[in-house]
Design a protein around this motif. Structure first.
Motif, short mmCIF file in Angstrom:
data_model
loop_
_atom_site.label_atom_id
_atom_site.label_comp_id
_atom_site.label_asym_id
_atom_site.label_seq_id
_atom_site.Cartn_x
_atom_site.Cartn_y
_atom_site.Cartn_z
N PHE A 60 55.24 64.72 95.04
CA PHE A 60 56.40 65.34 94.92
C PHE A 60 56.51 65.64 93.46
O PHE A 60 57.49 65.99 93.10
N GLY A 61 55.73 65.20 92.52
CA GLY A 61 55.76 65.30 91.32
C GLY A 61 55.75 66.83 90.90
O GLY A 61 54.73 67.61 91.28
N GLY A 62 56.83 67.27 90.11
CA GLY A 62 56.55 68.73 89.52
C GLY A 62 56.95 69.55 90.93
O GLY A 62 56.67 70.85 90.89
N HIS A 63 57.68 69.23 91.76
CA HIS A 63 58.10 69.96 93.14
C HIS A 63 58.76 71.24 92.38
O HIS A 63 59.55 71.17 91.77
N GLY A 85 60.93 63.79 87.20
CA GLY A 85 60.73 62.96 85.93
C GLY A 85 59.75 63.70 85.24
O GLY A 85 58.84 64.36 85.75
N ALA A 86 59.16 62.95 84.29
CA ALA A 86 58.18 63.34 83.53
C ALA A 86 57.92 62.55 82.27
O ALA A 86 58.67 61.61 81.94
N VAL A 117 57.69 55.85 83.68
CA VAL A 117 57.33 54.74 83.02
C VAL A 117 55.86 54.30 83.51
O VAL A 117 55.10 53.70 82.87
N GLU A 118 55.77 54.03 84.83
CA GLU A 118 54.36 53.52 85.40
C GLU A 118 53.44 54.55 84.98
O GLU A 118 52.16 53.95 84.51
N SER A 119 53.43 55.84 84.64
CA SER A 119 52.48 56.62 84.54
C SER A 119 52.17 56.63 83.05
O SER A 119 50.92 56.81 82.66
N THR A 165 56.44 63.71 87.43
CA THR A 165 56.77 62.51 88.43
C THR A 165 57.91 62.89 89.15
O THR A 165 58.71 64.05 89.10
N THR A 166 58.59 61.88 90.13
CA THR A 166 59.81 62.47 90.95
C THR A 166 60.94 61.66 90.24
O THR A 166 62.12 61.68 90.80
#
Length: 463
Positions: free
Chosen positions: A328-331, A303-304, A128-130, A121-122
């Motif tokens: 942009f997750g894992g940018h 984030g992750a 947390v949402e994920s 995530t970013t």
């Protein structure tokens, strides 16, 4: 929009006035600007910040629990520049980039047990949402579609997206955005200072607090509860540490009722407590870890959500996908910086440094207990809170007007003017939190204590 000269302003008035006109700041009251100038931070070096008036301020909060390795680390900036020149962006929506793949492998190796599956995530709220969405779908894929609820703790903060905010246990942070995502319920936290009936018996307090989680699961119906979200050390309310045996008992409760245990380590991971993941320090293995902040020391946003193989298994069935993601997750730039930051932390032994100095940090802050306004000092690693009280003997806290004068009126500006950036907070009772960069040592601890002593002595005269 008016046509203006967009030349970058370097003066206090310029940046502050531009911000007052155009910048919608986060978690900030903006009605006082421009009469009350917006503080302007221009650069950082090591454990210190510099404002546009040339003042040096000790960063006692690591930016926002983020800058583990300190400010001005040229090697991290150079990694970001090199990756941006090679490949600045590509999504991980069915593809990968070398930095994203390598970082996923690195995090899997650092995470406990079989938490091997990394969803990027970013930031922390998105992680947390994920995790909540993954928990819901996990049980649907397992043929238990009614398991969708979440248990978290009173006063705990888990983020601002609608789902993460529902998990958050701070009613005044939620009221302006209701109705939120349904299905989140609360259990008591581990605030030992506000549970004096357990003074002298922390194991009993741990059993009591953990059993309240089971009570909440049973009250809602175990066949409806998907996950329990807990921070290793609870941030909001002021650094509530887990009592002995607490997490072992919570783990047993989750296993007994087929509930996933999510360790929300957005603040606590990446050395804040002297280990890469704080669940290792506190002796439990979760099903999911959420993390962000210190992963890059703030040199890039990432984030992750890190899940166990058990959680991942039903998502690997033919025809199944997780219909969720972030542009942009894992940018690739942030992933490359995260790898370099993990290398830097390992090379400089920052985890070991925290373990070596945490006791001295706590002892230094506990000197403040001689002040009448200081009721409690608590924390772990490089993550501590000083709870302020009206009456030390009775542990009486402040009323609404007094909180307003202290937390929003006096303390932020006075601490900053005295040379310390940290966090006065009253989402629970009134606390001042300190969480310096992991490069700090006794000299910075002493400086923090002296500034806090001077400022809190002045604060006591307001009440």
């Amino acid at each position: 929009m008016t046509t203006t000269d967009h030349t970058r302003t370097e003066t206090t008035t310029g940046a502050a006035e531009v911000a007052a006109r155009h910048l919608w700041m986060h978690f900030a009251r903006m009605g006082d600007h421009p009469a009350r100038p917006v503080p302007v931070i221009t650069r950082g070096e090591g454990a210190y910040l510099y404002d546009d008036r040339g003042r040096r301020i000790l960063d006692g909060l690591s930016g926002l629990f983020v800058v583990q390795a300190g400010h001005g680390r040229r090697e991290l900036a150079e990694v970001a520049a090199a990756q941006a020149e090679t490949l600045a962006f590509f999504p991980v929506w069915g593809y990968t980039t070398p930095p994203a793949a390598e970082l996923a492998e690195r995090l899997a190796a650092l995470a406990p047990a079989d938490l091997n599956r990394v969803f990027f995530t970013t930031g922390g709220g998105e992680a947390v949402e994920s995790a909540w969405k993954a928990a819901k779908q996990y049980f649907k894929l397992r043929g238990k579609p009614t398991k969708h609820k979440v248990i978290s703790r009173a006063v705990a903060y888990h983020g601002t997206p609608q789902g993460a905010l529902a998990i958050t246990g701070v009613p005044k942070m939620k009221k302006d955005f209701e109705p939120l995502t349904p299905g989140a319920f609360r259990a008591p936290n581990t605030n030992a200072y506000r549970n004096p009936q357990f003074d002298g018996d922390p194991e009993a307090f741990g059993r009591w607090a953990a059993d309240r989680i089971e009570e909440a699961i049973l009250f809602e119906g175990a066949d409806t509860v998907a996950a329990v979200f807990l921070e290793p050390v609870q941030n909001s309310g002021g650094c509530f540490t887990p009592p002995p045996g607490y997490f072992a008992r919570v783990r047993e409760i989750c296993d007994r009722h087929d509930v996933l245990l999510v360790s929300d380590e957005v603040i606590c991971a990446f050395g804040r407590h002297g280990t890469t993941f704080a669940c290792d320090k506190f002796g439990y293995v979760p099903d999911i870890i959420t993390c962000a902040k210190g992963m890059t020391s703030g040199y890039g946003p990432i984030g992750a959500m890190i899940a166990s193989e058990r959680v991942m298994e039903p998502f690997l069935a033919p025809g199944v996908s997780f219909p969720h993601g972030y542009t942009f997750g894992g940018h690739p730039v942030s992933a490359a910086v995260a790898l370099a930051n993990l290398d830097l932390m390992e090379r400089e032994g920052l985890n070991q440094r925290v373990l070596q100095h945490e006791a001295a940090f706590g002892d230094t802050l506990r000197r403040l207990l001689d002040l009448p306004i200081v009721g409690d000092v608590r924390g772990d690693g490089y993550f501590w809170a000083i709870e302020l009280v009206k009456d030390k003997a009775t542990r009486e806290t402040f009323d609404a007007d007094e909180r307003e004068r202290l937390v929003r009126g006096f303390l932020p500006g006075a601490l900053f003017d005295n040379g310390l950036y940290c966090r006065p907070d009253d989402r629970g009772d009134v606390v001042v939190q300190v969480a310096p960069p992991l490069i700090c040592g006794q000299a910075e601890f002493d400086e923090m204590e002296q500034i806090l002593r001077h400022t809190l002595t002045d604060a006591a005269t307001l009440i």
